[in-house]
Write a protein that holds these residues in place. Structure first.
Motif, short mmCIF file in Angstrom:
data_model
loop_
_atom_site.label_atom_id
_atom_site.label_comp_id
_atom_site.label_asym_id
_atom_site.label_seq_id
_atom_site.Cartn_x
_atom_site.Cartn_y
_atom_site.Cartn_z
N SER A 7 0.83 -1.20 0.00
CA SER A 7 0.00 0.00 0.00
C SER A 7 0.86 1.25 0.00
O SER A 7 1.86 1.34 0.72
CB SER A 7 -0.92 0.02 1.22
N SER A 18 -9.60 1.16 -0.78
CA SER A 18 -9.07 1.03 -2.14
C SER A 18 -8.97 -0.44 -2.55
O SER A 18 -9.35 -0.81 -3.67
CB SER A 18 -7.70 1.69 -2.22
N THR A 22 -11.17 -2.05 -5.57
CA THR A 22 -10.45 -2.72 -6.66
C THR A 22 -10.93 -4.15 -6.82
O THR A 22 -11.19 -4.61 -7.93
CB THR A 22 -8.93 -2.68 -6.39
#
Length: 173
Positions: A7, A18, A22
């Motif tokens: 990350s 996120s 995703t």
């Protein structure tokens, strides 16, 4: 807590969000999820049913952009869905040169299955959560969504006010 591997965000919340977005938007996840549908439509057709079911009537070009596919591909998909009686085409009242597609009554019924498997998926993902945890998470997501909408609005307003530039000069030069 540790951040997901690799990350780049300092925020653990943003890293996790996120990663979730995703994953949920990945073709692999979406295709596996869509395989639970009883209909025999391809992935893109089911995505069109979902988008029209959630967002209402749309121009084919907008659907193509949302699905990151070309206009010729979306045109083929829409023709199949229309021949199956799931969508109807009409003239866009905002621009008589443009077309809008929307779900037919039969299409609405088919799109409900898409939403039902979504509800089933959430049930599976949160099966070991208490009712209080689910309610709290949902409330926090609603707050985050509202904050994101306000942020987007502020940025959009700022973009409209900002003078346009050309070759590094302001529009007033």
């Amino acid at each position: 807590m540790t951040q997901p591997h690799g990350s780049l965000f300092d925020s653990e919340l943003l890293s996790n969000l996120s990663e979730l977005i995703t994953r949920l938007n990945s073709y692999r996840f979406q295709a596996a999820h869509a395989s639970r549908l009883s209909n025999e439509f391809d992935f893109t057709s089911n995505r069109v049913l979902y988008l029209l079911g959630t967002e209402g009537a749309s121009r084919p070009s907008v659907l193509a952009a949302q699905l990151t596919t070309g206009r010729s591909n979306i045109s083929k998909v829409l023709k199949r869905l229309e021949s199956d009686g799931l969508i109807v085409s009409s003239v866009d009242p905002a621009d008589s040169r443009a077309t809008l597609v929307s779900l037919s009554e039969k299409g609405v019924a088919f799109s409900h299955e898409v939403f039902t498997i979504g509800d089933d998926m959430m049930g599976e993902l949160t099966a070991d959560w208490s009712a209080a945890e689910s309610e709290q998470f949902s409330a926090l997501l609603a707050r985050l969504n509202a904050a994101a909408a306000a942020y987007e609005s502020r940025l959009s307003t700022a973009m409209k006010v900002k003078p346009r530039t050309r070759r590094g000069n302001t529009a007033h030069d």
